[in-house]
Scaffold this motif. Sequence first.
Motif, PDB file in Angstrom:
ATOM      1  N   LYS A   1     -14.908  42.158  50.897  1.00  0.00           N
ATOM      2  CA  LYS A   1     -14.261  40.941  51.393  1.00  0.00           C
ATOM      3  C   LYS A   1     -13.662  40.173  50.211  1.00  0.00           C
ATOM      4  O   LYS A   1     -14.301  40.024  49.161  1.00  0.00           O
ATOM      5  CB  LYS A   1     -15.263  40.060  52.137  1.00  0.00           C
ATOM      6  CG  LYS A   1     -14.643  38.816  52.750  1.00  0.00           C
ATOM      7  CD  LYS A   1     -15.691  37.956  53.436  1.00  0.00           C
ATOM      8  CE  LYS A   1     -16.153  38.579  54.735  1.00  0.00           C
ATOM      9  NZ  LYS A   1     -17.029  37.643  55.506  1.00  0.00           N
TER      10      LYS A   1
ATOM     11  N   TYR B   1     -10.109  41.789  54.254  1.00  0.00           N
ATOM     12  CA  TYR B   1     -10.309  43.058  53.553  1.00  0.00           C
ATOM     13  C   TYR B   1      -8.938  43.713  53.370  1.00  0.00           C
ATOM     14  O   TYR B   1      -8.060  43.557  54.216  1.00  0.00           O
ATOM     15  CB  TYR B   1     -11.207  43.997  54.356  1.00  0.00           C
ATOM     16  CG  TYR B   1     -12.559  43.400  54.685  1.00  0.00           C
ATOM     17  CD1 TYR B   1     -13.673  43.681  53.913  1.00  0.00           C
ATOM     18  CD2 TYR B   1     -12.712  42.554  55.786  1.00  0.00           C
ATOM     19  CE1 TYR B   1     -14.914  43.140  54.226  1.00  0.00           C
ATOM     20  CE2 TYR B   1     -13.952  42.005  56.100  1.00  0.00           C
ATOM     21  CZ  TYR B   1     -15.046  42.299  55.316  1.00  0.00           C
ATOM     22  OH  TYR B   1     -16.266  41.752  55.618  1.00  0.00           O
TER      23      TYR B   1
ATOM     24  N   THR C   1     -11.844  41.920  43.583  1.00  0.00           N
ATOM     25  CA  THR C   1     -11.470  41.431  44.911  1.00  0.00           C
ATOM     26  C   THR C   1     -11.605  39.912  44.987  1.00  0.00           C
ATOM     27  O   THR C   1     -12.369  39.358  45.781  1.00  0.00           O
ATOM     28  CB  THR C   1     -12.321  42.110  45.995  1.00  0.00           C
ATOM     29  OG1 THR C   1     -13.712  42.013  45.645  1.00  0.00           O
ATOM     30  CG2 THR C   1     -11.943  43.567  46.136  1.00  0.00           C
TER      31      THR C   1
ATOM     32  N   ALA D   1     -14.527  45.532  57.451  1.00  0.00           N
ATOM     33  CA  ALA D   1     -14.683  46.634  56.513  1.00  0.00           C
ATOM     34  C   ALA D   1     -14.637  47.962  57.265  1.00  0.00           C
ATOM     35  O   ALA D   1     -14.638  48.005  58.496  1.00  0.00           O
ATOM     36  CB  ALA D   1     -16.007  46.487  55.766  1.00  0.00           C
TER      37      ALA D   1
END
Length: 210
Positions: free
Chosen positions: A104, A81, A18, A49
């Motif tokens: 994130k 997100y 991510t 989230a």
Amino acid sequence: IAGRITVNTVAPTITGTTTINATLTGARGTWTGAPVPTYTYQWLRCTRAGAASDALPSGCSTISGATRTTYKLTTTDYGKYLRLRVIGTNSLGSDTKYSAATAKIAGTDPVNTVAPRITGTPRVGSTITGTEGTWTGFPDPTSTYQWFRCTSAGSASVAQPSGCTAISGATRSTYKLVAADKTSGYLRVRVTGTSAEGRAVRFSAAVKVN
């Protein structure tokens, strides 16, 4: 033989790093239904989230054109997100499921790719300038400066060179030379690149004081 409407039994999932510029991969999860369902995909950018859900989660919006099973993260995704929506459809109907949100989305650490350098005539009484060099990373790093007196020549480096001492208060991109600089013999400038993702330092090559 009666058919069965499409139903999701195990939610879609997302795998991958991510970090911006990385590629995420979505898996559709587990579905039942007869005839066998077909699937469509849509990536969403979200502000918070959360777990997998049947309804559109609050704070999520679709990403234009992101309708494949993979998605390459961009700078627009930074601090957000990601979720994947999968719709399974057969002739009897359809079902929709949203994956849980990813972590994130992070940026990238500051990295110096071209070393700082010193321009101008390094003579007592003159002013020389340190350039920051070239840096990568997101968000864009900010640069701070520190000038050093050194006792020997040398090329650019990441670690503080032997024989170098920081000059008190010399923290601008320019520096006016004094007699102590000639006594020491050489000058370097250290540039520190700092962002929300981290920091890195790079020392210029040494210049001889005339």
